[in-house]
Design a protein around this motif. Structure first.
Motif, PDB file in Angstrom:
ATOM      1  N   UNK A 365      11.524  27.035 109.671  1.00  0.00           N
ATOM      2  CA  UNK A 365      11.847  28.368 109.160  1.00  0.00           C
ATOM      3  C   UNK A 365      11.967  28.354 107.638  1.00  0.00           C
ATOM      4  N   UNK A 366      12.551  27.294 107.091  1.00  0.00           N
ATOM      5  CA  UNK A 366      12.724  27.193 105.640  1.00  0.00           C
ATOM      6  C   UNK A 366      11.382  27.029 104.941  1.00  0.00           C
ATOM      7  N   UNK A 367      10.503  26.193 105.509  1.00  0.00           N
ATOM      8  CA  UNK A 367       9.174  25.982 104.922  1.00  0.00           C
ATOM      9  C   UNK A 367       8.380  27.279 104.935  1.00  0.00           C
ATOM     10  N   UNK A 368       8.413  27.978 106.057  1.00  0.00           N
ATOM     11  CA  UNK A 368       7.606  29.192 106.195  1.00  0.00           C
ATOM     12  C   UNK A 368       8.162  30.363 105.377  1.00  0.00           C
ATOM     13  N   UNK A 369       9.456  30.292 105.010  1.00  0.00           N
ATOM     14  CA  UNK A 369      10.066  31.390 104.252  1.00  0.00           C
ATOM     15  C   UNK A 369       9.788  31.301 102.756  1.00  0.00           C
ATOM     16  N   UNK A 370       9.442  30.114 102.257  1.00  0.00           N
ATOM     17  CA  UNK A 370       9.204  29.941 100.824  1.00  0.00           C
ATOM     18  C   UNK A 370       7.825  30.484 100.456  1.00  0.00           C
ATOM     19  N   UNK A 371       7.775  31.268  99.380  1.00  0.00           N
ATOM     20  CA  UNK A 371       6.510  31.873  98.957  1.00  0.00           C
ATOM     21  C   UNK A 371       6.239  31.521  97.492  1.00  0.00           C
ATOM     22  N   UNK A 372       5.412  30.501  97.235  1.00  0.00           N
ATOM     23  CA  UNK A 372       5.134  30.098  95.848  1.00  0.00           C
ATOM     24  C   UNK A 372       4.456  31.177  95.013  1.00  0.00           C
ATOM     25  N   UNK A 373       3.809  32.146  95.657  1.00  0.00           N
ATOM     26  CA  UNK A 373       3.121  33.202  94.909  1.00  0.00           C
ATOM     27  C   UNK A 373       4.072  34.321  94.491  1.00  0.00           C
ATOM     28  N   UNK A 374       5.240  34.398  95.114  1.00  0.00           N
ATOM     29  CA  UNK A 374       6.276  35.390  94.753  1.00  0.00           C
ATOM     30  C   UNK A 374       7.644  34.714  94.794  1.00  0.00           C
ATOM     31  N   UNK A 375       7.906  33.800  93.851  1.00  0.00           N
ATOM     32  CA  UNK A 375       9.097  32.970  93.952  1.00  0.00           C
ATOM     33  C   UNK A 375      10.383  33.640  93.474  1.00  0.00           C
ATOM     34  N   UNK A 376      10.265  34.772  92.767  1.00  0.00           N
ATOM     35  CA  UNK A 376      11.418  35.340  92.086  1.00  0.00           C
ATOM     36  C   UNK A 376      11.620  36.804  92.468  1.00  0.00           C
TER      37      UNK A 376
END
Length: 436
Positions: A365-376
């Motif tokens: 769940x943590x891996x899939x929730x991270x979005x490098x294209x919209x990090x902020x």
């Protein structure tokens, strides 16, 4: 004459038996537990490939990054296989420093790699590094200490709850600290944690014009919160603690909470290594209610530098070490809970892994929730959650990390550290041409 006869005889023996001198691969990797296990199990690879020998260079995280970066940028040729991360892959591949890994064999099952991890290692449709393990970050905590304090950890905690719980549980006389967080300077050490944390406070490294943002209220709130929390509820000497140091503290029972890489879960729950193995619970990384959690996305991966003269052997080793068969080998030797996590869909579909690894669902769940294209929370011109995917970040991130580590050590105030970070980042970004 006798020497000449011996040499002729040796040549005939090699020719008739097919014996050839073994090729030696030099592998640079990090001193994390999964990589040390890989070295221990590598005899299985050399047994199946007697024409390949392995020479290991195992280094602390900051040192590894420095050595492999210097080697590949100067075409030093010291290493045939490098352990690198999600930050380096897109930058180095565009410099033609890495060989593509789109030929690891039909049974490699590249389509089985988790999309979030695979995408970060793919450039122009080609895989340039094979993930050895993938991770996000999450909250690991002591269920017994929470129960004794009358507290219940939510599945999705806030930073305010974490701070309150950490201060309540801390008992410095018993060497039990409410929270352990990274303080060791480095773009991939304290700044990996602090950047991801700051994202959840609404902070960002740069605005859309590449102007540094350390002079904003969001960064001041995030850094002040971190410093106050660590002074009140953290262990002594925290400015020297990175991943491995905090892992040791948690395993020895000195931390009530630790927010760090999901890969640590198998080590804190392993009864052979952890004194608190049966007392650990897991939750998502905390947030501030702004829509971003303080969790990152990373993969430690194996890559082949373009300068190697041992391409075929290097790719053969990488295919072995990052395969489904390697996961099964670790499961056979060490149990399913200890296989390198975060790389393959089939692992998370495996009932044996689900049963053995109580942290599996939270990790995925943590891996899939991270979005490098919209990090902020607010828009940014860069990609990357706990790093900024530009070549200059390695130097700037470490320099800023030194400022924040010094503040944690009591050598500077939060305001001083942020002012210094703003100045040095502005100077370097202007020099590099981002700021006109």
């Amino acid at each position: 004459m006798k020497l000449k006869t011996w040499l002729l005889g040796a040549a005939c023996l090699f020719a008739t038996t097919g014996l050839v001198a073994a090729e030696t691969l030099t592998i640079a990797t990090v001193n994390n537990g999964d990589m040390i296990r890989m070295q221990a199990l590598s005899g299985e690879f050399t047994k199946a490939n007697p024409d390949i020998q392995l020479e290991w260079v195992i280094l602390e995280e900051n040192v590894l990054r420095q050595r492999v970066t210097t080697d590949i940028a100067t075409k030093g040729g010291q290493y045939d296989v490098m352990t690198i991360g999600t930050y380096e892959v897109p930058i180095w591949s565009k410099q033609n420093w890495l060989l593509p890994l789109d030929d690891l064999g039909a049974d490699y099952a590249a389509d089985d790699l988790l999309p979030a991890i695979r995408n970060g290692l793919t450039v122009d449709g080609k895989l340039y590094a094979a993930p050895f393990y993938g991770e996000s970050s999450m909250t690991m905590y002591r269920k017994d200490l929470f129960e004794a304090a009358g507290l219940t950890m939510p599945d999705a905690p806030t930073w305010d709850f974490v701070a309150e719980a950490a201060r309540k549980i801390t008992d410095k006389n018993k060497e039990v600290y409410g929270i352990c967080l990274r303080g060791k300077a480095g773009w991939g050490e304290n700044m990996a944690f602090l950047t991801a944390m700051a994202n959840s406070f609404g902070a960002r490294w740069f605005d859309e014009s590449w102007k540094p943002q350390f002079d904003t209220p969001q960064w001041k709130e995030a850094l002040t919160f971190y410093l106050d929390l660590m002074r009140d509820a953290g262990p002594p000497g925290a400015s020297s603690n990175g991943f491995n140091e905090n892992l040791a503290l948690f395993q020895s029972g000195k931390c009530a909470m630790w927010i760090d890489a999901t890969v640590a879960a198998s080590f804190v729950t392993n009864p052979k290594e952890s004194q608190v193995a049966d007392k650990v619970g897991f939750a998502l990384a905390p947030d501030k209610g702004l829509g971003k959690r303080g969790n990152w996305l990373w993969a430690w991966s194996l890559a082949v530098p373009a300068g190697t003269k041992k391409e075929e052997a290097a790719k053969k080793f990488i295919a072995w070490a990052t395969s489904k068969d390697y996961l099964a080998l670790v499961a056979e030797k060490e149990g399913w809970a200890n296989v390198p996590p975060g790389t393959r869909k089939s692992l998370y579909d495996n009932p044996q892994y689900q049963q053995a690894a109580p942290f599996a669902a939270m990790t995925l769940a943590s891996i899939e929730a991270a979005d490098p294209t919209k990090p902020t929370v607010d828009p940014v011109p860069y990609v990357g959650v706990q790093f900024v995917a530009i070549p200059e970040f390695q130097g700037i991130g470490t320099a800023v990390g030194q400022q924040f580590s010094a503040a944690l050590a009591g050598q500077a105030s939060a305001d001083q550290a942020l002012s210094n970070a703003q100045q040095l980042t502005t100077r370097e970004m202007t020099r590099a041409g981002y700021i006109k």
